[in-house]
Design a protein around this motif. Sequence first.
Motif, short mmCIF file in Angstrom:
data_model
loop_
_atom_site.label_atom_id
_atom_site.label_comp_id
_atom_site.label_asym_id
_atom_site.label_seq_id
_atom_site.Cartn_x
_atom_site.Cartn_y
_atom_site.Cartn_z
N CYS A 43 -108.91 -35.67 19.19
CA CYS A 43 -107.77 -36.48 19.47
C CYS A 43 -108.32 -37.97 19.49
O CYS A 43 -108.94 -38.35 20.66
N ASN A 44 -108.04 -38.73 18.65
CA ASN A 44 -108.22 -40.32 19.01
C ASN A 44 -107.26 -40.93 19.63
O ASN A 44 -105.87 -41.07 19.40
N GLN A 45 -107.61 -41.39 20.86
CA GLN A 45 -106.79 -42.05 21.77
C GLN A 45 -106.82 -43.59 21.91
O GLN A 45 -106.29 -44.00 22.82
N GLU A 46 -107.48 -44.07 20.76
CA GLU A 46 -107.34 -45.49 20.67
C GLU A 46 -105.75 -46.06 20.64
O GLU A 46 -104.94 -45.34 20.41
N ASP A 47 -105.73 -47.18 21.19
CA ASP A 47 -104.23 -47.65 21.34
C ASP A 47 -103.34 -46.89 22.29
O ASP A 47 -102.23 -47.08 21.86
N ASP A 48 -103.86 -46.20 23.20
CA ASP A 48 -103.14 -45.52 23.95
C ASP A 48 -102.60 -44.31 23.37
O ASP A 48 -101.18 -44.20 23.91
N SER A 49 -102.87 -43.91 22.32
CA SER A 49 -102.23 -42.57 21.51
C SER A 49 -102.22 -41.37 22.59
O SER A 49 -103.30 -41.07 23.17
N ASP A 50 -101.12 -40.75 22.29
CA ASP A 50 -100.91 -39.41 23.13
C ASP A 50 -101.69 -38.27 22.25
O ASP A 50 -101.65 -38.46 21.11
N CYS A 51 -102.11 -37.24 23.18
CA CYS A 51 -102.70 -36.18 22.54
C CYS A 51 -101.70 -35.06 22.91
O CYS A 51 -101.04 -34.86 23.82
N CYS A 52 -101.61 -34.18 21.90
CA CYS A 52 -100.53 -32.86 22.06
C CYS A 52 -101.07 -32.16 23.38
O CYS A 52 -102.49 -31.98 23.55
N LYS A 53 -100.34 -31.53 24.11
CA LYS A 53 -100.50 -30.61 25.35
C LYS A 53 -100.11 -29.31 24.64
O LYS A 53 -98.90 -28.85 24.34
N ALA A 54 -101.13 -28.43 25.23
CA ALA A 54 -100.82 -26.95 24.80
C ALA A 54 -99.76 -26.41 25.62
O ALA A 54 -99.34 -26.76 26.59
N GLY A 55 -98.96 -25.90 24.68
CA GLY A 55 -97.42 -25.27 25.02
C GLY A 55 -96.17 -26.26 25.07
O GLY A 55 -95.07 -25.74 25.07
N LYS A 56 -96.39 -27.44 25.34
CA LYS A 56 -95.44 -28.24 25.26
C LYS A 56 -94.75 -28.45 23.99
O LYS A 56 -95.15 -28.18 22.77
N MET A 57 -93.38 -28.34 23.87
CA MET A 57 -92.56 -28.42 22.79
C MET A 57 -92.13 -30.03 22.31
O MET A 57 -91.67 -30.40 23.24
N TYR A 58 -92.47 -30.05 21.15
CA TYR A 58 -92.19 -31.78 20.83
C TYR A 58 -91.13 -31.35 19.83
O TYR A 58 -91.25 -30.56 18.67
N PRO A 59 -89.99 -32.44 19.86
CA PRO A 59 -88.94 -32.69 18.65
C PRO A 59 -89.42 -32.71 17.32
O PRO A 59 -90.23 -33.68 17.52
N THR A 60 -89.03 -32.38 16.37
CA THR A 60 -89.20 -33.11 15.08
C THR A 60 -88.04 -33.51 14.40
O THR A 60 -86.74 -33.15 14.82
N TYR A 61 -88.03 -34.31 13.56
CA TYR A 61 -86.75 -34.95 12.89
C TYR A 61 -87.05 -35.32 11.28
O TYR A 61 -88.35 -35.58 10.99
#
Length: 186
Positions: A43-61
Amino acid sequence: MKSFFSKGPILAILLLTVFLVSEAQQCRPSGRIRGKKPPPGQCNQEDDSDCCKAGKMYPTYTCSPPTSGNTQAYLTLNSFEAGGDGGGPSECDGQYHNDNNPVVALSTGWYNGGSRCLKNIRINGNGQSVVAMVVDECDSTEGCDADHDFQPPCPNNIVDASKAVWEALGVSKDNWGGLDITWSDA
């Protein structure tokens, strides 16, 4: 008194129409995906990018808010160069782009299947304005996988911009990363 009640059905239809139109203009999540822990160093965190967290639910659109002459959005920082936090080459042309050029990625709904590819948008923020070319999609439908650099799906209101855009808006470097803006097709 009788004329007031005779207009009741017309008023009810008018109110229902206004409600249905405003309901149709809202963009609601189309689903959710479960985050997976990225493999070490993936997971490239350049520019303060977030990395996914195991088990966390993310909304999609699959949608974004309606566009207007001054569409409200949130500006984020992205690298469009090879090895940058943007992942692979840009969707519009299959190329990487120099971060010294004003280029952007739009959330899935605004990207609209590529209809804005290689077209310019005007971004207003921080009391300044800049024209930038759309070269990529900030995917709001998928994420947390290798194709998306193990980053969560984009929210539905993102204009993901190169450093050239941030510089043109006159934002001090220590404040790069997130800014409320408006944008329009140029």
